[in-house]
Design a protein around this motif. Structure first.
Motif, PDB file in Angstrom:
ATOM      1  N   LEU A   1      -8.867  37.735  21.285  1.00  0.00           N
ATOM      2  CA  LEU A   1     -10.560  37.501  21.512  1.00  0.00           C
ATOM      3  C   LEU A   1     -10.667  36.057  21.823  1.00  0.00           C
ATOM      4  N   GLY A   2      -9.990  35.108  21.521  1.00  0.00           N
ATOM      5  CA  GLY A   2     -10.257  33.688  21.669  1.00  0.00           C
ATOM      6  C   GLY A   2      -9.252  33.036  22.368  1.00  0.00           C
ATOM      7  N   LEU A   3      -9.014  31.544  21.776  1.00  0.00           N
ATOM      8  CA  LEU A   3      -7.895  30.780  22.449  1.00  0.00           C
ATOM      9  C   LEU A   3      -6.982  30.243  21.307  1.00  0.00           C
ATOM     10  N   MET A   4      -5.964  29.694  21.695  1.00  0.00           N
ATOM     11  CA  MET A   4      -5.265  28.871  20.705  1.00  0.00           C
ATOM     12  C   MET A   4      -4.762  27.558  21.338  1.00  0.00           C
ATOM     13  N   PHE A   5      -4.890  26.595  20.444  1.00  0.00           N
ATOM     14  CA  PHE A   5      -4.552  25.035  20.670  1.00  0.00           C
ATOM     15  C   PHE A   5      -3.648  24.599  19.802  1.00  0.00           C
ATOM     16  N   ASN A   6      -2.914  23.591  20.437  1.00  0.00           N
ATOM     17  CA  ASN A   6      -2.022  22.590  19.313  1.00  0.00           C
ATOM     18  C   ASN A   6      -2.767  21.411  18.950  1.00  0.00           C
ATOM     19  N   ILE A   7      -2.178  20.523  18.004  1.00  0.00           N
ATOM     20  CA  ILE A   7      -2.865  19.380  17.803  1.00  0.00           C
ATOM     21  C   ILE A   7      -3.013  18.478  18.681  1.00  0.00           C
TER      22      ILE A   7
ATOM     23  N   GLY B   1       3.726  19.366  14.664  1.00  0.00           N
ATOM     24  CA  GLY B   1       3.089  19.583  13.446  1.00  0.00           C
ATOM     25  C   GLY B   1       3.321  21.215  13.016  1.00  0.00           C
ATOM     26  N   HIS B   2       3.894  21.877  13.673  1.00  0.00           N
ATOM     27  CA  HIS B   2       3.866  23.340  13.490  1.00  0.00           C
ATOM     28  C   HIS B   2       2.501  24.013  13.117  1.00  0.00           C
ATOM     29  N   VAL B   3       1.498  23.505  13.713  1.00  0.00           N
ATOM     30  CA  VAL B   3       0.035  24.108  13.564  1.00  0.00           C
ATOM     31  C   VAL B   3      -0.522  24.380  14.732  1.00  0.00           C
ATOM     32  N   ALA B   4      -1.553  25.365  14.665  1.00  0.00           N
ATOM     33  CA  ALA B   4      -2.280  25.757  16.108  1.00  0.00           C
ATOM     34  C   ALA B   4      -3.491  25.784  15.192  1.00  0.00           C
ATOM     35  N   TYR B   5      -4.724  26.156  16.338  1.00  0.00           N
ATOM     36  CA  TYR B   5      -6.171  26.313  15.888  1.00  0.00           C
ATOM     37  C   TYR B   5      -6.282  27.319  16.842  1.00  0.00           C
ATOM     38  N   GLN B   6      -7.032  28.383  16.359  1.00  0.00           N
ATOM     39  CA  GLN B   6      -7.618  29.797  16.909  1.00  0.00           C
ATOM     40  C   GLN B   6      -9.034  29.451  17.058  1.00  0.00           C
ATOM     41  N   VAL B   7      -9.562  29.475  18.070  1.00  0.00           N
ATOM     42  CA  VAL B   7     -11.049  29.282  18.331  1.00  0.00           C
ATOM     43  C   VAL B   7     -11.579  30.317  19.021  1.00  0.00           C
TER      44      VAL B   7
ATOM     45  N   ALA C   1     -14.343  19.897  17.804  1.00  0.00           N
ATOM     46  CA  ALA C   1     -13.260  18.914  18.182  1.00  0.00           C
ATOM     47  C   ALA C   1     -13.187  17.977  16.750  1.00  0.00           C
ATOM     48  N   GLU C   2     -14.522  17.200  16.619  1.00  0.00           N
ATOM     49  CA  GLU C   2     -14.499  16.407  15.593  1.00  0.00           C
ATOM     50  C   GLU C   2     -14.252  16.874  14.157  1.00  0.00           C
ATOM     51  N   LYS C   3     -14.529  18.053  13.824  1.00  0.00           N
ATOM     52  CA  LYS C   3     -14.177  18.583  12.566  1.00  0.00           C
ATOM     53  C   LYS C   3     -12.623  18.834  12.538  1.00  0.00           C
ATOM     54  N   LEU C   4     -12.137  19.184  13.648  1.00  0.00           N
ATOM     55  CA  LEU C   4     -10.761  19.704  13.532  1.00  0.00           C
ATOM     56  C   LEU C   4      -9.815  18.555  13.181  1.00  0.00           C
ATOM     57  N   THR C   5     -10.334  17.461  13.501  1.00  0.00           N
ATOM     58  CA  THR C   5      -9.426  15.889  13.530  1.00  0.00           C
ATOM     59  C   THR C   5      -8.986  15.810  11.967  1.00  0.00           C
ATOM     60  N   ALA C   6     -10.025  16.569  10.841  1.00  0.00           N
ATOM     61  CA  ALA C   6      -9.695  16.484   9.495  1.00  0.00           C
ATOM     62  C   ALA C   6      -8.529  17.605   9.299  1.00  0.00           C
ATOM     63  N   TYR C   7      -8.219  18.297  10.228  1.00  0.00           N
ATOM     64  CA  TYR C   7      -6.959  19.419  10.123  1.00  0.00           C
ATOM     65  C   TYR C   7      -5.975  19.128  10.975  1.00  0.00           C
ATOM     66  N   GLY C   8      -5.890  17.816  11.674  1.00  0.00           N
ATOM     67  CA  GLY C   8      -4.534  17.504  12.180  1.00  0.00           C
ATOM     68  C   GLY C   8      -4.775  17.192  13.800  1.00  0.00           C
ATOM     69  N   LEU C   9      -5.853  17.391  14.485  1.00  0.00           N
ATOM     70  CA  LEU C   9      -6.018  17.644  15.962  1.00  0.00           C
ATOM     71  C   LEU C   9      -6.026  16.268  16.410  1.00  0.00           C
ATOM     72  N   GLU C  10      -5.212  15.669  16.847  1.00  0.00           N
ATOM     73  CA  GLU C  10      -4.955  14.346  17.394  1.00  0.00           C
ATOM     74  C   GLU C  10      -5.662  14.028  18.672  1.00  0.00           C
ATOM     75  N   ASN C  11      -5.788  15.000  19.499  1.00  0.00           N
ATOM     76  CA  ASN C  11      -6.460  14.697  20.897  1.00  0.00           C
ATOM     77  C   ASN C  11      -7.673  15.449  20.965  1.00  0.00           C
ATOM     78  N   LYS C  12      -8.889  15.051  20.599  1.00  0.00           N
ATOM     79  CA  LYS C  12     -10.111  15.716  20.771  1.00  0.00           C
ATOM     80  C   LYS C  12     -10.628  16.082  22.077  1.00  0.00           C
ATOM     81  N   ASP C  13     -10.457  14.705  22.753  1.00  0.00           N
ATOM     82  CA  ASP C  13     -10.831  14.754  24.118  1.00  0.00           C
ATOM     83  C   ASP C  13     -10.107  15.808  25.019  1.00  0.00           C
TER      84      ASP C  13
END
Length: 520
Positions: A297-303, A332-338, A369-381
């Motif tokens: 239903l959405g998208l998945m992104f890595n850090i 980092g073995h992590v992803a974000y569902q959005v 994107a800004e909030k996800l930096t606290a959860y490991g997102l390294e490249n918000k741009d």
């Protein structure tokens, strides 16, 4: 409870396959059936306890399934769209999803006996329901089932194990917990296993037996074996289910019996799993609710802010068991569902409600994107840029295909790939623009469910084959996760529980007949 000195059939493992085998053995005439498990009673059920309780089965449509289930009234039945799922459908799914590698004899038996086995389970007291919450969407007032997976047990794996325990008790199966199978002892002349060594409450005991059914699970809870067989990094995967499936009995059978190995030893069932879940064991209260399967239903992104799978390549039932591997391979073995507000309301509450998962919300993609930096997102741009490029691609496709309609219950063809705009990694189905706030994200990692490598068996009886002789080991059978050769790289959702019951039933029946023949 102390182990008995002797029994007709001994079953190792208290999951769906083990209980199915034990009850089948009793029904086939075995007088004394003992089921042991090394776990304490409060951990009964193995990985079955942590499933959603879904069984993939051939059926003739809604009229074939309604007599099996207890959650459909007449008014609801009239609103259901549920097509038959044929032998050919199941066979094509097995071939496609398992890359054509599934043992054809095992696969044929699984498919052809799936319907009769589910009905057998119901006759034993297993309570089934139509899986409205997981396998149907309400579209234009109709309840549309999808993905060939339509029934589940009442209260999922928890309810399934309670029903299995009740069936075992009703049939007189003796169940002993905190009893680990340590050694299989074959007769020096015939090679038949005539006794087993069990460690129970710190003491060793020998049980004489006419047959042994191995249903003790794979090695998914053993970080050493995961790293050894699945590859580097797999020791870092989170364990979705029981911590007791450490491969002990697999190694015991190979050591003591020269049991032949079969199947995809570097493969496993692994899912998108809550990043905040425990690392080395499932949670018996949360159970399957740590699964995060709303990605179509959405998208998945890595850090790094990059997408790494086609979230819409197929219906969820055919991708969820392999996307855990894809997540583990990310930095980092992590992803974000959005998701945005168009689809977040379609997410299943048991997986995504605030009480179960940490929800990260924002009014704009930039804020998210800004909030996800606290959860490991390294490249918000990159994260923001890639969502905007995705949106542009979706709008281009919609402009070119104005008659296409979004429908989560079918492969709707709503894509990012048009003649004017194509993404390097497209989304094949269910592609909607992700641009209507508020936005929602959750952090996920890899949760391993079960391993695919196991023992080679005679498909007719599930009897174990010796690597030394190429023949069956007298009196020894393997079922459930211990049976190798069915699944490769992936599996059609719900076929694991069906396999455990189909081959558990066969093994229990064959074991009872073998014991009866030996005592005549």
């Amino acid at each position: 409870m102390a182990p008995p000195q002797r029994c007709d059939v001994l079953v190792a493992g208290s999951g769906n396959a083990g209980f199915s085998a034990a009850v089948a053995a009793k029904q086939a005439g075995a007088k004394h059936v003992v089921l042991i498990d090394k776990c304490p009673e409060e951990w009964a059920g193995g990985n079955t306890y942590f499933t959603a309780g879904a069984y993939r089965t051939v059926h003739g449509g809604i009229s074939d399934l309604l007599p099996l289930v207890n959650n459909v009234d007449d008014a609801t039945a009239k609103r259901i769209d549920l097509e038959p799922y044929t032998n050919d459908d199941f066979s094509k799914d097995m071939k496609r999803v398992c890359s054509g590698r599934s043992d054809p004899r095992l696969s044929k038996i699984l498919i052809e006996e799936s319907n009769a086995t589910v009905k057998w389970l119901k006759s034993n007291g297993i309570q089934f329901q139509l899986s409205f919450n997981r396998q149907a969407y309400e579209v234009d007032g109709r309840l549309k089932f999808w993905g060939g997976l339509h029934i589940k047990t009442e209260d999922g794996g928890k309810g399934l194990i309670e029903d299995h325990k009740a069936a075992a008790k009703n049939h007189g199966v003796e169940v002993i917990y905190s009893a680990a199978l340590k050694r299989l002892i074959p007769d020096s002349q015939t090679g038949a296993v005539t006794s087993v060594e069990v460690q129970s409450n710190g003491r060793e005991a020998v049980i004489e037996t006419g047959a042994v059914i191995l249903a003790a699970g794979g090695f998914e809870s053993n970080p050493r074996m995961r790293s050894q067989y699945l590859g580097p990094g797999w020791d870092l995967a989170k364990v979705r289910g029981t911590p007791h499936n450490t491969g002990d009995v697999l190694e015991t059978a190979i050591r003591d019996l020269s049991a032949a190995q079969a199947g995809n030893w570097s493969g496993c069932h692994s899912v998108a799993w809550d990043a905040n879940a425990p690392s080395d064991t499932g949670d018996r209260e949360a159970s399957n609710e740590f699964t995060k399967s709303g990605y179509p239903l959405g998208l998945m992104f890595n850090i790094l802010g990059q997408r790494f799978v086609d979230e819409g390549i197929d219906l969820r039932n055919y991708t969820y068991a392999k996307f855990g591997r894809a997540i583990l391979a990310q930095p980092g073995h992590v992803a974000y569902q959005v998701w945005d507000s168009q689809t977040s309301s379609w997410l299943r509450s048991e997986e995504y409600r605030p009480e179960r998962v940490e929800r990260i919300s924002a009014d704009s993609i930039e804020e998210l994107a800004e909030k996800l930096t606290a959860y490991g997102l390294e490249n918000k741009d990159a994260f923001v840029r890639n969502i905007k490029e995705y949106n542009d691609a979706v709008y281009a496709f919609q402009k070119e295909n104005p008659d296409k309609k979004w429908d989560p219950a079918v492969r709707d063809g709503m894509s990012t790939q048009s003649s004017t705009t194509r993404l390097p990694l497209g989304k094949t189905n269910w592609a909607l623009p992700l641009d209507k706030g508020p936005f929602l994200a959750v952090a996920v990692t890899c949760g391993i469910t079960f391993t695919f490598g196991g023992l080679k068996v005679n498909p007719e009886t599930a009897q174990v084959i010796s690597s030394a002789t190429g023949k069956e080991v007298p009196g020894v059978y393997a079922v459930g996760e211990m049976l190798g050769g069915l699944f490769y790289e992936n599996y059609p959702g719900g076929s694991g529980l069906t396999s455990g019951a189909v081959f558990g039933r066969r093994a229990g029946t064959a074991a009872a007949k073998a014991v009866a023949g030996a005592t005549r």
